[in-house]
Each structure stands twice: as C-alpha cells, then as structure tokens.
Design an enzyme around this catalytic site. Structure first.
Site, PDB file in Angstrom:
ATOM      1  N   ARG A 156      -7.228  55.900 -27.395  1.00  0.00           N
ATOM      2  CA  ARG A 156      -6.889  55.163 -28.947  1.00  0.00           C
ATOM      3  C   ARG A 156      -7.075  53.904 -28.438  1.00  0.00           C
ATOM      4  O   ARG A 156      -6.226  53.333 -28.130  1.00  0.00           O
ATOM      5  CB  ARG A 156      -5.867  55.860 -29.422  1.00  0.00           C
ATOM      6  CG  ARG A 156      -5.613  57.373 -29.605  1.00  0.00           C
ATOM      7  CD  ARG A 156      -4.265  57.446 -30.054  1.00  0.00           C
ATOM      8  NE  ARG A 156      -3.820  57.934 -28.938  1.00  0.00           N
ATOM      9  CZ  ARG A 156      -1.800  58.123 -29.084  1.00  0.00           C
ATOM     10  NH1 ARG A 156      -0.984  57.661 -30.019  1.00  0.00           N
ATOM     11  NH2 ARG A 156      -2.067  57.693 -27.348  1.00  0.00           N
ATOM     12  N   CYS A 265     -14.018  53.164 -34.339  1.00  0.00           N
ATOM     13  CA  CYS A 265     -14.521  54.944 -34.550  1.00  0.00           C
ATOM     14  C   CYS A 265     -14.011  55.340 -35.319  1.00  0.00           C
ATOM     15  O   CYS A 265     -15.191  56.188 -35.894  1.00  0.00           O
ATOM     16  CB  CYS A 265     -13.249  55.258 -34.017  1.00  0.00           C
ATOM     17  SG  CYS A 265     -14.125  54.834 -31.890  1.00  0.00           S
TER      18      CYS A 265
END
Length: 437
Positions: A156, A265
């Site tokens: 992340r 993403c």
C-alpha cells in the site's frame, strides 16, 4: 543471495531496499538515467515513509543501482520485473515496458535464471513471457534453462515499507516445483515468522492480485453508496461503518466514505479486469459498477461544494490535499484533482495545500490556474470554502478558531469525515461531511 530488480518505481525500489535490508545482495536497474543518478546520491524520487532511511543504510553495501540491463541480468539468479503496466484506453494493460525488459533479459542470459513477475499483469502473461524468452533463446542458439514465477505485490502506498516487512501473505505462482525451493529460501525469514505462503499455478497468482484490489475497491464504493443514501434519510454513516465493521465477516477496513478511490492500483486494476473479461468473453457487472460508482462519487463531491456555495464564479475555494491518500505524494487518478478540475471549469479561484504532493501537481498540471501555499492556514485566508480532500494527519487537528478568523465565509466541507460535526459548528463554521450532517 543475489537479486536483480528491473524497474525502480514504488514496487521495485521498496522490494529491492527491503531485501537488501534483510541481508540480500540487490542490484536495482532502471532505464531512467536521472532516477538512477538520484538514487546513487540516496535521493529518493518518491515519497514513501521510511524508504529513504533504508536506502541510505544499505546503499554501497548490499544495495546498488545501475542503468545497465546486461549487468543486472548477469548479477543474479533471481530477476524481479517491477515495471509499470498502465491501462490503455481499451482497458487492456500496456505491457510494452514488461516485454522490453523480458527481451533484454533473454538476450543477456548466460545461465539459469528465475524471472519473477512482480508487476501486476493480466492473467496469462507469465506464460506469454515464458514463450517470448524461449523464442529469443532459440533464435540466439542458447540452450539455457529458466523458470518464470508470478509473485504479486500487496504494497500500500504510504505503508509500503511496513507491508514489505510484515506482509499478510506471500503468493508464488509457478508451473513446476523447480524454482519453489529457491523462492522459499528467498522468503525464509518471512516464512519462519509464520507468514502464510501460498503456492499456486501462474494464472491463479496473477488473478489473486486483481481480485484483492477489486474487493477492496468494492468496499469503498459500497460505503460511498451508503453514505450518499444517508444524506437523504438523516442517518449517520459513521455509526453505520462502525457497526457493520464489527461484523467479523466484513471487517472495519476500507469502510471510510469519501471522494472515491484513486492511485496507481485500484483504478488501473479494475479497468484491467474489465479488459480481461472482454478478452475471455465475460462481462464483470460488479466490477463495472464499482468503477461507475467511483467516478460518480467525484462528481457528487463537486456538486456538494457547488450546492453549498451557489455560484462558484470568483469564489475562493481552498482544497486541503492533492494526493489520493495520506502518506504519499502520488496524485495519479486522485479524486481531489478531478474535483479541482471541475471547480476551475466553473471559474472558481482554487487555493491548494498538500504536505507532499504539490511538486508533482505543479509538474503534471501546469495548465491549472491555481494558487499553491506552504501551509493550511495561509491557504485558508480569505476563502469562501474549506474542502478537506485528503486525510493527512495534520488536517485532522487544525485550529478551528484560528481558521474561523481567517476565512471570508465559514463553510467547512469535510470530504474525509475527519471531524465531528458539532466541534466544527461550535467554532462558527457551517459543516458538511459525507453521509452525515
């Protein structure tokens, strides 16, 4: 172990620096000479907490950088490919950089290699990579064995270093057992700590990455839909999120309403899933809905601002936050940027501040007629509306009384629900959140 990393973006640089910190010998390669020059001076081209410290601690010892693909291929037995795979207009992944790396690796191979696909790629790519390498080796009359492995990343942005060292799972896809022992050795320190290791075939490993991101994006779009409904029926989405998050089948993460998801993403991977569906003859209705809800959410947040102010022409609007999320300087697909673009079209005077993302904004959106400020209070002086667009920690503890004295119109629109409405109202502001009054 010697490891080569092809591509030094978020994934490649964090992966390379992380393995170096664990004692591996790592050579990171990139075709961008300026980036490699920066890295050799321990200047990190991206903002990622803790990354600069790790690079500095390992550079010149077991972490080095190069622009020479031949050197990177000859350096190690394990070669990670971590190049960008952006989505094109037809929702298919652009694999140009990936295949450029693959062809270069095959051209310079002189011994057995494990080529590890770390980039997020459509299902079936690993087998295509295998064929491509085999063909090049055949054309060059090289009788060299190799294996292709899929090892998706789950980093992340803003938490990438922590996610590397404390992953929730490790996924390795392979069509045979030969490279698995070597990959397990590579991840030995993780496995010994009880981190789950899943071994699958290539296609399953590739799909796991897409499925993970699609599910998380679906949770975000779901709670945004609920929040939008709450505004029409006097319900509080904050309490709803808390209540449903306590259900162990659901969990509390990714249930914070806001202006929608962005970054490198989620948008890319969802579109790629749609592209994969088209290729195999299946239309993923839920995925398409998640994308549609997210796009609409940005428009709804803009309409919220416009409804609160009426005409936007010549109104001063302060947007606090440009990055798509806190703890990153990444503005790719960032909802605040979309909202700013709509505000500009309505002839509003936009003032912005972000702790880390302003340089990227200035470089990538030079045509935007907006004012940049070095702190939140300067940006809010004389404004008609304060918009909290990114959940930076410093935006959650603003001195509200001080702000109230600075603004022209005391309108506070909290798109991240960082504040309790009553506390803001007591400071003299008109407050609006997402899914609550």
């Amino acid at each position: 172990m010697n490891i080569s990393i092809i591509g030094t973006g978020y994934v490649g640089l964090v992966t390379g620096a992380g393995f170096a910190d664990l004692g591996m010998n790592v050579l990171c390669m990139d075709t961008d000479e300026h980036k490699i020059s920066q890295l050799k001076q321990c200047s990190i081209p991206i903002y990622e907490p803790l990354l600069e410290e790790i690079v500095k601690n390992n550079f010149g010892k077991n972490l080095n950088f190069t622009t020479d693909i031949k050197e990177a291929v000859e350096y190690s037995e394990i070669i990670f490919i971590a190049v960008g795979t952006p989505t094109m207009d037809d929702n298919t992944a652009d694999l140009k950089n990936l295949y450029q790396a693959v062809r270069s690796i095959a051209t310079h191979m002189d011994s057995y290699k494990i080529i590890v696909d770390k980039s997020t790629v459509p299902v079936g790519t690993a087998k295509c990579v295998k064929k491509e390498i085999s063909q090049i080796l055949y054309e060059n009359r090289k009788n060299i064995s190799f294996d292709v492995v899929s090892n998706p990343e789950f980093l992340r942005e803003g938490n990438a270093v922590e996610d590397f060292f404390k992953p929730e799972r490790i996924v390795i896809g392979s069509d045979n057992n030969a490279p698995l022992d070597i990959m397990k050795k590579l991840y030995e320190s993780f496995i010994s700590r009880g981190i789950p290791l899943l071994t699958t075939n290539l296609e399953t490993a590739e799909m796991i990455k897409y499925a993970s991101n699609a599910f998380l994006a679906a949770k975000i779009s779901f709670i945004n839909e609920i929040a939008n409904m709450c505004e029409y029926c006097n319900a509080d989405v904050g309490m709803i999120s808390k209540a449903i998050g306590l259900d162990s089948r659901i969990g509390s993460k990714f249930l914070n309403p806001g202006p929608g998801f962005g970054g490198s993403c989620f948008p890319k991977d969802l579109k790629a899933l749609v592209g994969i569906g088209k290729k195999i003859g299946y239309a993923p209705k839920l995925i398409n809905s998640v994308i549609a809800v997210n796009e609409n959410q940005k428009k709804l947040m803009f309409r919220k601002i416009k409804k609160a102010l009426g005409s936007l022409e010549n109104k001063n609007i302060t947007v606090l936050g440009l990055a798509f999320k806190a703890e990153t300087d990444d503005i790719r697909e960032s909802p605040p940027i979309t909202i700013i673009e709509m505000l500009i079209r309505e002839k509003a005077n936009v003032k912005v501040y972000d702790p880390k993302a302003m340089l990227n904004m200035k470089n990538l959106y030079r045509s935007f007629n907006i004012e940049y400020f070095e702190d939140a209070y300067s940006a809010c002086a004389g404004t008609d509306c304060i918009v909290i667009a990114t959940e930076w920690k410093e935006f959650s503890c603003l001195e509200l009384q001080r702000l109230q004295q600075l603004v022209r119109t005391p309108l506070f629109i909290d798109l991240r629900n960082l504040y309790e409405p009553e506390s803001v109202k007591k400071s003299g502001f008109i407050y609006q959140g997402v899914g609550r009054k």
